[in-house]
Design a protein around this motif. Structure first.
Motif, PDB file in Angstrom:
ATOM      1  N   THR A 178       0.844  -1.204   0.000  1.00  0.00           N
ATOM      2  CA  THR A 178       0.000   0.000   0.000  1.00  0.00           C
ATOM      3  C   THR A 178       0.872   1.244   0.000  1.00  0.00           C
ATOM      4  N   HIS A 179       1.957   1.173  -0.708  1.00  0.00           N
ATOM      5  CA  HIS A 179       2.946   2.246  -0.713  1.00  0.00           C
ATOM      6  C   HIS A 179       2.491   3.457  -1.519  1.00  0.00           C
ATOM      7  N   GLY A 180       2.763   4.613  -0.965  1.00  0.00           N
ATOM      8  CA  GLY A 180       2.691   5.869  -1.720  1.00  0.00           C
ATOM      9  C   GLY A 180       1.338   6.211  -2.291  1.00  0.00           C
ATOM     10  N   ARG A 181       1.269   6.324  -3.566  1.00  0.00           N
ATOM     11  CA  ARG A 181       0.028   6.725  -4.227  1.00  0.00           C
ATOM     12  C   ARG A 181      -0.938   5.546  -4.234  1.00  0.00           C
ATOM     13  N   PHE A 182      -1.789   5.535  -3.241  1.00  0.00           N
ATOM     14  CA  PHE A 182      -2.620   4.364  -2.979  1.00  0.00           C
ATOM     15  C   PHE A 182      -3.494   3.972  -4.172  1.00  0.00           C
ATOM     16  N   ALA A 183      -3.971   4.970  -4.924  1.00  0.00           N
ATOM     17  CA  ALA A 183      -4.862   4.691  -6.060  1.00  0.00           C
ATOM     18  C   ALA A 183      -4.155   3.889  -7.148  1.00  0.00           C
ATOM     19  N   ASN A 184      -2.810   3.889  -7.129  1.00  0.00           N
ATOM     20  CA  ASN A 184      -2.039   3.146  -8.125  1.00  0.00           C
ATOM     21  C   ASN A 184      -1.676   1.742  -7.660  1.00  0.00           C
ATOM     22  N   ARG A 185      -2.251   1.304  -6.545  1.00  0.00           N
ATOM     23  CA  ARG A 185      -1.878   0.012  -5.970  1.00  0.00           C
ATOM     24  C   ARG A 185      -2.964  -1.049  -6.120  1.00  0.00           C
ATOM     25  N   PHE A 186      -4.068  -0.712  -6.791  1.00  0.00           N
ATOM     26  CA  PHE A 186      -5.122  -1.713  -6.979  1.00  0.00           C
ATOM     27  C   PHE A 186      -5.806  -1.496  -8.325  1.00  0.00           C
ATOM     28  N   PRO A 187      -6.183  -2.579  -9.007  1.00  0.00           N
ATOM     29  CA  PRO A 187      -6.893  -2.459 -10.283  1.00  0.00           C
ATOM     30  C   PRO A 187      -8.340  -2.021 -10.053  1.00  0.00           C
ATOM     31  N   GLU A 188      -9.002  -1.635 -11.120  1.00  0.00           N
ATOM     32  CA  GLU A 188     -10.342  -1.062 -11.024  1.00  0.00           C
ATOM     33  C   GLU A 188     -11.341  -1.994 -10.353  1.00  0.00           C
ATOM     34  N   GLN A 189     -11.225  -3.290 -10.577  1.00  0.00           N
ATOM     35  CA  GLN A 189     -12.192  -4.216  -9.975  1.00  0.00           C
ATOM     36  C   GLN A 189     -12.104  -4.253  -8.455  1.00  0.00           C
ATOM     37  N   PHE A 190     -11.039  -3.674  -7.888  1.00  0.00           N
ATOM     38  CA  PHE A 190     -10.914  -3.585  -6.436  1.00  0.00           C
ATOM     39  C   PHE A 190     -11.251  -2.189  -5.911  1.00  0.00           C
ATOM     40  N   ASN A 191     -11.829  -1.363  -6.774  1.00  0.00           N
ATOM     41  CA  ASN A 191     -12.260  -0.032  -6.338  1.00  0.00           C
ATOM     42  C   ASN A 191     -13.599  -0.166  -5.614  1.00  0.00           C
ATOM     43  N   TYR A 192     -13.542  -0.708  -4.423  1.00  0.00           N
ATOM     44  CA  TYR A 192     -14.732  -1.110  -3.674  1.00  0.00           C
ATOM     45  C   TYR A 192     -15.287   0.030  -2.822  1.00  0.00           C
ATOM     46  N   PHE A 193     -14.406   0.747  -2.142  1.00  0.00           N
ATOM     47  CA  PHE A 193     -14.826   1.838  -1.263  1.00  0.00           C
ATOM     48  C   PHE A 193     -14.825   3.149  -2.043  1.00  0.00           C
ATOM     49  N   LYS A 194     -15.999   3.744  -2.194  1.00  0.00           N
ATOM     50  CA  LYS A 194     -16.122   4.964  -3.004  1.00  0.00           C
ATOM     51  C   LYS A 194     -16.855   6.100  -2.291  1.00  0.00           C
ATOM     52  N   ASP A 195     -17.636   5.767  -1.276  1.00  0.00           N
ATOM     53  CA  ASP A 195     -18.460   6.799  -0.646  1.00  0.00           C
ATOM     54  C   ASP A 195     -17.698   7.498   0.485  1.00  0.00           C
ATOM     55  N   HIS A 196     -18.379   8.423   1.133  1.00  0.00           N
ATOM     56  CA  HIS A 196     -17.782   9.176   2.231  1.00  0.00           C
ATOM     57  C   HIS A 196     -18.251   8.668   3.594  1.00  0.00           C
ATOM     58  N   LYS A 197     -18.725   7.432   3.621  1.00  0.00           N
ATOM     59  CA  LYS A 197     -19.160   6.841   4.888  1.00  0.00           C
ATOM     60  C   LYS A 197     -17.951   6.248   5.597  1.00  0.00           C
ATOM     61  N   VAL A 198     -17.087   7.157   6.010  1.00  0.00           N
ATOM     62  CA  VAL A 198     -15.837   6.762   6.644  1.00  0.00           C
ATOM     63  C   VAL A 198     -15.842   7.273   8.079  1.00  0.00           C
ATOM     64  N   ASP A 199     -15.576   6.384   8.999  1.00  0.00           N
ATOM     65  CA  ASP A 199     -15.537   6.777  10.402  1.00  0.00           C
ATOM     66  C   ASP A 199     -14.157   7.331  10.732  1.00  0.00           C
ATOM     67  N   ALA A 200     -13.859   8.501  10.130  1.00  0.00           N
ATOM     68  CA  ALA A 200     -12.551   9.115  10.301  1.00  0.00           C
ATOM     69  C   ALA A 200     -12.602  10.182  11.386  1.00  0.00           C
ATOM     70  N   LYS A 201     -11.512  10.355  12.077  1.00  0.00           N
ATOM     71  CA  LYS A 201     -11.440  11.387  13.112  1.00  0.00           C
ATOM     72  C   LYS A 201     -11.520  12.773  12.485  1.00  0.00           C
TER      73      LYS A 201
END
Length: 537
Positions: free
Chosen positions: A369-392
């Motif tokens: 999961t190094h660096g530019r995270f969007a470049n570490r997975f192919p499109e079929q793994f683009n699973y999380f897209k919404d803003h329903k993130v329990d972030a601080k």
């Protein structure tokens, strides 16, 4: 005569004012950006003596044109140094250190840019414009307007004395504040480290460890070295998003160790400790040995399969250690900001598994999961897209980067599962152990993304440590006991002992009290940074 002297003094004062512009800005902006008063005073005084040194060097030139050129050059250099200082304080609240420079030396130019890009914000961009463009332009304009006499004969002796005095004071009192000296010394230390590693660790066998040979019973073991993966974003560790669907399917087969930390939050210094005998008491250890060399000595054929580019400014530490392997496969030659997927390692793994050798020890070095995270997975793994993130910290940048990071971990999950299934298919005495070199902060505790030892947050240190064992391995080893060990507080600088325990490699220097898999394990203080106890923070 007096008028000429007065004119010369005024010219000197004006020249000093121009050369001192960066110092003035450090005084003003640093007051707000340098959090510790003592650090602020040291930075101002140290840079003040540094400015005196450059000003006196300018004065020593006899020709007016040479004075103007050297003064302009000095302003540019001093401005860049102030920009670096203030940017570092802005992002980290501490001065630039050797460990940060090691990270830059270890990476290639695009990876360094990738690393730094996470920390560019409005202040840094504005400061860059101020110090790299506006200040030099203003200095150039003022130097054109100021009448700078060519000779200050009466001041020459004072200038030489001031240069010597400034250098002495900087060396004795303000060496940590001297970016140039810190950079030169750090580069020298780094180059020496690389040389020592090549001398000891690149050889097939170590001269410092005698290993007991094993029999020729078929074995196939895999060590998966992850990259930048924090267990804070893993479903297996209680994260509230399904980032580990495939490993969760076989959760009952896994040993999930929940209290393991990396020794550092930067790859270069972390892997030096994880993969060798180096530790906090003996960093960059002399007469060292790696896990690859141990496996070689024990009679394994060793294979290093990496999805990380083997060279940066120098040969990487991981590639030096890899050089001891029977076979080396560096699958990726791209820069780290390019699109790189770890599935590229699987065909190479398949080829290695088909080799007729009975005893295989395989090291898989992921891009993870190094660096530019969007470049570490192919499109079929683009699973999380919404803003329903329990972030601080809740803002668009956080939502986007967390989604990308979680998708990268979900993809990473599938890669590890694929490796396990391939080893399961071998039906031999086998284990697969997976860990990451360090983690990342993803707006979990601070409003930032990335990793640095100045913040040293828990998500940067707390990494996955997971083991899987074949039925044959379980039959030959009492792995049931391991279930009682999964909550042991452990630091990966001792991994070489755990590795040796798993692989049943015996040698004189073996210390079972440092193996997480041993009944003789003794918990020790987990020291990080400047010998800070991680468990007392």
């Amino acid at each position: 005569m007096k008028q000429g002297l007065a004119k010369n003094i005024i010219s000197l004062v004006k020249l000093a004012g121009i050369v001192g512009i960066p110092l003035l800005l450090l005084v003003c902006i640093g007051f707000f950006k340098i959090p510790d008063t003592l650090d602020y005073i040291k930075e101002v005084l140290g840079f003040g003596f540094f400015t005196v040194f450059f000003f006196c060097m300018v004065v020593l030139f006899t020709k007016t044109k040479h004075k103007q050129i050297s003064a302009f050059t000095s302003v540019i250099l001093l401005s860049v140094l102030v920009f670096i200082k203030l940017s570092f304080y802005h992002n980290y609240q501490v001065k630039l250190s050797a460990s940060a420079l090691f990270v830059i030396f270890e990476t290639d130019t695009t990876e360094s840019a990738d690393f730094l890009s996470n920390y560019f914000d409005g202040f840094v961009i504005t400061s860059a414009f101020l110090f790299i463009i506006i200040v030099p332009v203003v200095a150039f304009y003022l130097l054109k307007k100021v009448d700078v006499p060519g000779h200050f004969k009466w001041f020459k002796g004072i200038a030489i004395l001031s240069i010597i005095t400034s250098l002495f004071i900087i060396h004795k009192r303000f060496e940590p504040e001297n970016i140039i000296l810190t950079s030169v010394k750090s580069y020298s230390d780094y180059s020496r480290l690389i040389k020592d590693l090549k001398t000891d660790l690149a050889k097939t066998l170590s001269n410092y460890v005698t290993v007991e040979k094993k029999d020729d019973t078929p074995e196939t073991h895999v060590v998966i070295i992850g990259e930048s993966t924090s267990n804070w974003h893993m479903q297996l560790y209680g994260y509230n998003r399904p980032t580990n669907p495939r490993l969760s399917e076989i959760k009952d087969e896994l040993m999930i160790f929940d209290s393991v930390i990396a020794p550092h939050v930067h790859t270069i210094v972390s892997l030096d400790k994880i993969l060798t005998f180096s530790d906090i008491n003996s960093p960059n250890k002399k007469n060292n040995t790696s896990i690859v060399q141990l496996a070689n000595a024990a009679g394994f054929d060793t294979y290093w399969i990496s999805n990380q580019r083997p060279v940066g400014m120098h040969e990487r530490i991981s590639s030096i250690i890899a050089n001891a392997a029977t076979e080396k496969h560096f699958v990726s030659t791209d820069n780290s900001d390019d699109i790189i997927y770890d599935e590229a390692l699987l065909p190479v793994l398949d080829t290695v598994l088909k080799k007729p050798t009975k005893k295989k020890m395989i090291f898989l070095h992921l891009i993870g999961t190094h660096g530019r995270f969007a470049n570490r997975f192919p499109e079929q793994f683009n699973y999380f897209k919404d803003h329903k993130v329990d972030a601080k910290f809740k803002h668009d940048k956080a939502f986007t980067l967390i989604n990308d990071y979680d998708n990268a971990i979900r993809y990473n999950d599938s890669i590890i599962r694929e490796v396990i299934e391939r080893i399961r298919h071998e039906q031999t005495n086998s284990f697969v152990v997976y860990f990451s070199d360090h983690g990342d902060e993803l707006f979990d505790t601070l409003d930032m993304v990335g990793h640095n030892e100045y913040w040293a947050t828990r998500p940067m240190y707390e990494v996955p440590f997971i083991a899987w064992f074949s039925e044959d391995y379980k039959a030959k080893n009492n792995t049931v006991l391991f279930e009682n060990y999964t909550s042991r507080a452990y630091i990966l600088e001792d991994f070489i002992y755990s590795f040796s325990d798993l692989a049943n490699i015996r040698f004189k220097q073996m210390d079972s009290t440092k193996s997480i898999f041993s009944s003789q394990f003794i918990r020790k203080p987990r020291l990080i940074k400047n010998r800070e106890d991680y468990d007392k923070r």
